[in-house]
Design a protein around this motif. Structure first.
Motif, PDB file in Angstrom:
ATOM      1  N   TYR A 215       8.352  13.222   3.218  1.00 24.29           N
ATOM      2  CA  TYR A 215       8.902  11.930   3.625  1.00 24.29           C
ATOM      3  C   TYR A 215       9.727  12.080   4.906  1.00 24.29           C
ATOM      4  CZ  TYR A 215       8.162  10.860  -1.388  1.00 24.29           C
ATOM      5  OH  TYR A 215       7.659  10.699  -2.646  1.00 24.29           O
TER       6      TYR A 215
ATOM      7  N   GLU B 179       2.805   8.794  -8.386  1.00 21.59           N
ATOM      8  CA  GLU B 179       3.235  10.114  -7.905  1.00 21.59           C
ATOM      9  C   GLU B 179       3.732  10.951  -9.079  1.00 21.59           C
ATOM     10  OE1 GLU B 179       3.355  12.998  -5.731  1.00 21.59           O
ATOM     11  OE2 GLU B 179       3.308  11.235  -4.417  1.00 21.59           O
TER      12      GLU B 179
ATOM     13  N   THR C  87       4.932   4.093  -8.346  1.00 20.74           N
ATOM     14  CA  THR C  87       3.730   4.769  -7.875  1.00 20.74           C
ATOM     15  C   THR C  87       3.187   5.685  -8.964  1.00 20.74           C
ATOM     16  OG1 THR C  87       4.845   6.732  -6.990  1.00 20.74           O
ATOM     17  CG2 THR C  87       4.734   4.790  -5.540  1.00 20.74           C
TER      18      THR C  87
ATOM     19  N   LEU D 238      -2.259   8.324  -8.266  1.00 16.82           N
ATOM     20  CA  LEU D 238      -2.757   7.156  -7.532  1.00 16.82           C
ATOM     21  C   LEU D 238      -1.918   5.950  -7.914  1.00 16.82           C
ATOM     22  CD1 LEU D 238      -5.075   6.263  -5.634  1.00 16.82           C
ATOM     23  CD2 LEU D 238      -6.336   5.607  -7.662  1.00 16.82           C
ATOM     24  N   VAL D 239      -1.301   5.359  -7.085  1.00 11.08           N
ATOM     25  CA  VAL D 239      -1.133   5.448  -5.647  1.00 11.08           C
ATOM     26  C   VAL D 239       0.005   6.440  -5.371  1.00 11.08           C
ATOM     27  CG1 VAL D 239      -0.338   4.135  -3.611  1.00 11.08           C
ATOM     28  CG2 VAL D 239      -1.927   3.092  -5.223  1.00 11.08           C
TER      29      VAL D 239
ATOM     30  N   ARG E  88      -1.705  -3.776   8.175  1.00 13.07           N
ATOM     31  CA  ARG E  88      -1.928  -2.647   7.261  1.00 13.07           C
ATOM     32  C   ARG E  88      -1.448  -2.930   5.845  1.00 13.07           C
ATOM     33  NH1 ARG E  88       0.296   2.786   9.101  1.00 13.07           N
ATOM     34  NH2 ARG E  88      -0.999   3.459   7.389  1.00 13.07           N
TER      35      ARG E  88
ATOM     36  N   ARG F 193       3.888   8.782  -0.955  1.00 12.45           N
ATOM     37  CA  ARG F 193       3.803   8.939   0.501  1.00 12.45           C
ATOM     38  C   ARG F 193       3.009   7.796   1.128  1.00 12.45           C
ATOM     39  NH1 ARG F 193       3.742  12.682   4.819  1.00 12.45           N
ATOM     40  NH2 ARG F 193       2.105  12.149   6.289  1.00 12.45           N
ATOM     41  N   ASP F 194       1.934   7.374   0.471  1.00 11.51           N
ATOM     42  CA  ASP F 194       1.126   6.276   0.998  1.00 11.51           C
ATOM     43  C   ASP F 194       1.931   4.984   1.054  1.00 11.51           C
ATOM     44  OD1 ASP F 194      -1.071   7.985   1.229  1.00 11.51           O
ATOM     45  OD2 ASP F 194      -1.806   7.475  -0.781  1.00 11.51           O
TER      46      ASP F 194
ATOM     47  N   GLU G 253       4.515   5.279   3.905  1.00 12.56           N
ATOM     48  CA  GLU G 253       3.889   5.144   5.220  1.00 12.56           C
ATOM     49  C   GLU G 253       3.703   3.677   5.607  1.00 12.56           C
ATOM     50  OE1 GLU G 253      -0.296   6.345   7.389  1.00 12.56           O
ATOM     51  OE2 GLU G 253       0.344   7.456   5.621  1.00 12.56           O
ATOM     52  N   VAL G 254       3.217   2.874   4.682  1.00 12.53           N
ATOM     53  CA  VAL G 254       2.964   1.468   4.978  1.00 12.53           C
ATOM     54  C   VAL G 254       4.275   0.683   5.059  1.00 12.53           C
ATOM     55  CG1 VAL G 254       1.799  -0.621   4.189  1.00 12.53           C
ATOM     56  CG2 VAL G 254       0.662   1.576   3.980  1.00 12.53           C
TER      57      VAL G 254
END
Length: 144
Positions: free
Chosen positions: A88, A130, A128, A52-53, A5, A56-57, A60-61
């Motif tokens: 989170y 964010e 990020t 973007l990005v 991933r 949270r993304d 997750e990774v």
């Protein structure tokens, strides 16, 4: 070709170089990316545009790639958890390090959080896009 991933070469390298106890900062778009971590820390810029990005993304990774022992968040202006931090916490609630242990959580007010992120054991900052305030998270890498 990597079929995992996490494909980002700089993040993979930073996590591979991080040992037990090393810390990784997932920073929002408002964080001082150039001065907010020690000079030797890797800086990975994923802040393409606002939103973007998303932090949270990234979390997750990263959580799927390494064991997370502890998470320190920047407390909001009232000293509590922001909406992103609650997200989170929910995401990391299903991740365990070392078998059955849960991720240890703590919060710091803004200036104390900045000081913690400038410690020499912070090895990487992931910037990020964010834009929600108080969305910064400092992760301590654990062992399985």
């Amino acid at each position: 070709m990597i079929t995992y991933r996490l494909l980002h070469p700089e993040i993979l390298a930073g996590l591979a170089a991080a040992g037990h106890g090393a810390q990784v900062l997932i920073a929002d778009a408002l964080y001082p990316h150039s001065t907010g971590v020690p000079a030797p820390a890797a800086r990975v810029h994923l802040n393409l545009r606002p939103g973007l990005v998303a932090a949270r993304d990234v979390l997750e990774v990263v959580a799927d790639t390494v064991h997370i022992e502890a998470a320190v968040y920047m407390a909001d202006a009232d000293g509590g958890e922001s909406e992103p931090v609650r997200e989170y916490r929910g995401l990391l609630g299903s991740h365990r390090h070392g078998g059955d242990q849960e991720v240890a959580w703590s919060g710091l007010e803004r200036t104390d959080f900045y000081a913690a992120c400038r410690r020499p054991d912070v090895c990487m900052l992931v910037a990020t896009g964010e834009t929600r305030p108080y969305a910064n998270l400092l992760l301590r890498i654990g062992v399985p």
